[in-house]
Enzyme design. Structure first.
Site, PDB file in Angstrom:
ATOM      1  N   ASN A   9       3.251 -18.947  42.248  1.00 56.07           N
ATOM      2  CA  ASN A   9       2.361 -17.965  41.622  1.00 56.07           C
ATOM      3  C   ASN A   9       3.223 -16.751  41.268  1.00 56.07           C
ATOM      4  O   ASN A   9       3.490 -15.919  42.122  1.00 56.07           O
ATOM      5  CB  ASN A   9       1.230 -17.596  42.595  1.00 56.07           C
ATOM      6  CG  ASN A   9       0.276 -16.581  41.996  1.00 56.07           C
ATOM      7  OD1 ASN A   9       0.370 -16.252  40.811  1.00 56.07           O
ATOM      8  ND2 ASN A   9      -0.649 -16.095  42.811  1.00 56.07           N
ATOM      9  N   TRP A  10       3.664 -16.727  40.005  1.00 53.82           N
ATOM     10  CA  TRP A  10       4.563 -15.631  39.594  1.00 53.82           C
ATOM     11  C   TRP A  10       3.817 -14.303  39.514  1.00 53.82           C
ATOM     12  O   TRP A  10       4.455 -13.253  39.466  1.00 53.82           O
ATOM     13  CB  TRP A  10       5.183 -15.940  38.228  1.00 53.82           C
ATOM     14  CG  TRP A  10       6.183 -17.053  38.204  1.00 53.82           C
ATOM     15  CD1 TRP A  10       6.545 -17.871  39.250  1.00 53.82           C
ATOM     16  CD2 TRP A  10       6.946 -17.491  37.071  1.00 53.82           C
ATOM     17  NE1 TRP A  10       7.486 -18.784  38.826  1.00 53.82           N
ATOM     18  CE2 TRP A  10       7.748 -18.577  37.489  1.00 53.82           C
ATOM     19  CE3 TRP A  10       7.024 -17.081  35.745  1.00 53.82           C
ATOM     20  CZ2 TRP A  10       8.624 -19.237  36.628  1.00 53.82           C
ATOM     21  CZ3 TRP A  10       7.890 -17.744  34.874  1.00 53.82           C
ATOM     22  CH2 TRP A  10       8.685 -18.808  35.321  1.00 53.82           C
ATOM     23  N   LYS A  11       2.501 -14.365  39.440  1.00 56.12           N
ATOM     24  CA  LYS A  11       1.700 -13.142  39.237  1.00 56.12           C
ATOM     25  C   LYS A  11       2.207 -12.425  37.981  1.00 56.12           C
ATOM     26  O   LYS A  11       2.562 -13.089  37.003  1.00 56.12           O
ATOM     27  CB  LYS A  11       1.735 -12.265  40.489  1.00 56.12           C
ATOM     28  CG  LYS A  11       1.347 -13.062  41.740  1.00 56.12           C
ATOM     29  CD  LYS A  11       1.139 -12.223  42.962  1.00 56.12           C
ATOM     30  CE  LYS A  11       0.795 -13.147  44.133  1.00 56.12           C
ATOM     31  NZ  LYS A  11       0.477 -12.412  45.357  1.00 56.12           N
ATOM     32  N   HIS A  96      -8.175 -16.115  43.139  1.00 56.17           N
ATOM     33  CA  HIS A  96      -7.140 -15.462  43.933  1.00 56.17           C
ATOM     34  C   HIS A  96      -7.685 -14.133  44.449  1.00 56.17           C
ATOM     35  O   HIS A  96      -8.437 -13.451  43.755  1.00 56.17           O
ATOM     36  CB  HIS A  96      -5.880 -15.238  43.079  1.00 56.17           C
ATOM     37  CG  HIS A  96      -4.719 -14.820  43.915  1.00 56.17           C
ATOM     38  ND1 HIS A  96      -4.562 -13.524  44.363  1.00 56.17           N
ATOM     39  CD2 HIS A  96      -3.688 -15.527  44.440  1.00 56.17           C
ATOM     40  CE1 HIS A  96      -3.473 -13.455  45.104  1.00 56.17           C
ATOM     41  NE2 HIS A  96      -2.924 -14.658  45.170  1.00 56.17           N
ATOM     42  N   GLU A  98      -6.461 -11.307  44.619  1.00 55.91           N
ATOM     43  CA  GLU A  98      -6.189 -10.147  43.748  1.00 55.91           C
ATOM     44  C   GLU A  98      -7.189 -10.097  42.602  1.00 55.91           C
ATOM     45  O   GLU A  98      -7.588  -9.020  42.165  1.00 55.91           O
ATOM     46  CB  GLU A  98      -4.736 -10.219  43.241  1.00 55.91           C
ATOM     47  CG  GLU A  98      -3.754  -9.900  44.379  1.00 55.91           C
ATOM     48  CD  GLU A  98      -2.406 -10.606  44.285  1.00 55.91           C
ATOM     49  OE1 GLU A  98      -2.036 -11.088  43.198  1.00 55.91           O
ATOM     50  OE2 GLU A  98      -1.728 -10.683  45.330  1.00 55.91           O
ATOM     51  N   GLU A 168      -5.603 -18.591  51.569  1.00 54.96           N
ATOM     52  CA  GLU A 168      -4.661 -17.473  51.571  1.00 54.96           C
ATOM     53  C   GLU A 168      -5.272 -16.302  52.337  1.00 54.96           C
ATOM     54  O   GLU A 168      -6.061 -15.535  51.776  1.00 54.96           O
ATOM     55  CB  GLU A 168      -4.368 -17.037  50.127  1.00 54.96           C
ATOM     56  CG  GLU A 168      -3.747 -18.124  49.280  1.00 54.96           C
ATOM     57  CD  GLU A 168      -2.940 -17.545  48.134  1.00 54.96           C
ATOM     58  OE1 GLU A 168      -1.771 -17.899  48.021  1.00 54.96           O
ATOM     59  OE2 GLU A 168      -3.466 -16.701  47.382  1.00 54.96           O
ATOM     60  N   GLY A 174       1.913 -11.195  50.467  1.00 61.05           N
ATOM     61  CA  GLY A 174       2.874 -10.173  50.051  1.00 61.05           C
ATOM     62  C   GLY A 174       3.221  -9.184  51.157  1.00 61.05           C
ATOM     63  O   GLY A 174       3.824  -8.147  50.904  1.00 61.05           O
ATOM     64  N   SER A 214       2.959 -15.299  52.212  1.00 55.83           N
ATOM     65  CA  SER A 214       4.327 -15.127  52.710  1.00 55.83           C
ATOM     66  C   SER A 214       4.996 -16.442  53.120  1.00 55.83           C
ATOM     67  O   SER A 214       5.754 -16.481  54.086  1.00 55.83           O
ATOM     68  CB  SER A 214       4.357 -14.106  53.853  1.00 55.83           C
ATOM     69  OG  SER A 214       3.877 -12.847  53.402  1.00 55.83           O
ATOM     70  N   GLY A 235       3.912 -16.864  46.351  1.00 55.96           N
ATOM     71  CA  GLY A 235       4.098 -15.725  45.455  1.00 55.96           C
ATOM     72  C   GLY A 235       5.548 -15.283  45.417  1.00 55.96           C
ATOM     73  O   GLY A 235       6.372 -15.863  44.705  1.00 55.96           O
ATOM     74  N   GLY A 236       5.879 -14.259  46.206  1.00 55.06           N
ATOM     75  CA  GLY A 236       7.206 -13.638  46.153  1.00 55.06           C
ATOM     76  C   GLY A 236       8.359 -14.627  46.193  1.00 55.06           C
ATOM     77  O   GLY A 236       9.294 -14.534  45.381  1.00 55.06           O
TER      78      GLY A 236
HETATM   79  P1  PGA Z   1       3.046 -14.237  48.698  1.00 57.34           P
HETATM   80  O1  PGA Z   1       1.801 -14.471  47.695  1.00 57.34           O
HETATM   81  O2  PGA Z   1       3.702 -15.567  48.869  1.00 57.34           O
HETATM   82  O3  PGA Z   1       3.918 -13.231  47.991  1.00 57.34           O
HETATM   83  O4  PGA Z   1       2.474 -13.727  49.976  1.00 57.34           O
HETATM   84  C1  PGA Z   1       1.017 -15.613  47.786  1.00 57.34           C
HETATM   85  C2  PGA Z   1      -0.092 -15.556  46.770  1.00 57.34           C
HETATM   86  O5  PGA Z   1      -0.706 -14.492  46.625  1.00 57.34           O
HETATM   87  O6  PGA Z   1      -0.387 -16.558  46.091  1.00 57.34           O
END
Ligand code: PGA
Length: 252
Positions: A9-11, A96, A98, A168, A174, A214, A235-236
């Protein structure tokens, strides 16, 4: 046998040239992929077409990070499920945390998004997960159960067969704070039991439940080794080729 999935998930990160370089580094690696062991790349919608061209096989596919709950019309800035399908996208993340938080997406709206995707033969990756306050109150099972019921339980059993869900916990996204392997397994088993209560064990055992929050190279093997953890939504660490490659190689 249910799918094991490493989903990036590059966001809202990376330029197109950085994204292309990342994908080229990823696909230069050797992975043992097949229809039950897949890599999905959740890239910004403006990059979907370009990155899709780089994907070497059906086992590495692009994923939209969202889609509209409407079909079409005067909805400036929105991207519909039919548009995604028309450019060869087969998967989309919905719900998600967010999106839920910054775009006020409710469980009811997410049910509509799931409907639009399924109407156009796209596979949703449905995200669920509790905030820290809920985890501290110890009511995470009820909270996540309600997210599943309100957004998914209107679906027929055939639609839930092989469905993908990402758990999640918001407090782990994050933050560098990962759910422990035991916390992940407990919630994934709970999610599977909620699905089984509505659709039966056969459907529940076909659902891929990804863990997100994470995930990194250093914890992926342990997380994915749990019986109910079928990969990750990352994500990250998905922005770093060596990290995400190691995560892909950690799939069961
Ligand atoms: P993260 O994000 O791996 O940076 O915690 C995961 C996500 O929100 O899909």
């Amino acid at each position: 046998m249910r799918k094991q999935i490493a989903a990036a998930n590059w966001k809202m990160n990376l330029s197109i040239s950085e994204g292309i370089a990342l994908v080229e580094q990823l696909i230069a690696q050797q992975y043992a992929l097949n229809e039950n062991r897949m890599v999905l790349l959740g890239v910004p919608s403006v990059y979907l077409l370009k990155i899709r061209e780089l994907c070497p096989s059906a086992f590495i596919q692009v994923v939209a990070q969202d889609c509209s709950h409407r079909n079409n019309g005067a909805f400036t800035g929105e991207v519909s499920a039919s548009m995604l399908k028309s450019i060869g996208v087969n998967y989309a993340i919905v719900g998600h945390s967010e999106r839920r938080e910054y775009h006020a997406e409710s469980n009811i709206m997410l049910a509509e998004k799931v409907n639009r995707l399924l109407e156009h033969d796209l596979h949703p990756i449905f995200c669920c997960g509790e905030p820290l306050s809920v985890r501290e109150a110890g009511t995470q099972n009820e909270f996540v159960g309600s997210q599943l019921k309100e957004s998914l339980f209107h679906l027929e059993a055939s639609r839930m067969q092989g469905f993908a869900i990402a758990y999640e916990p918001i407090w782990a996204i994050g933050t560098g704070k990962t759910a422990s392997s035991q916390q992940a397994q407990e919630m994934h088993a709970h999610i599977r039991s909620v699905i089984a209560s509505q659709y039966g064990d056969i459907v529940a055992s076909s659902v891929s439940i990804l863990y997100g929050g994470s995930v990194k190279a250093a914890n992926a093997v342990e997380l994915f080794s749990n019986p109910d953890v079928d990969g990750g939504l990352v994500g990250g660490a998905s922005l770093i080729a060596s990290e995400f490659s190691a995560i892909i190689k950690s799939l069961k």
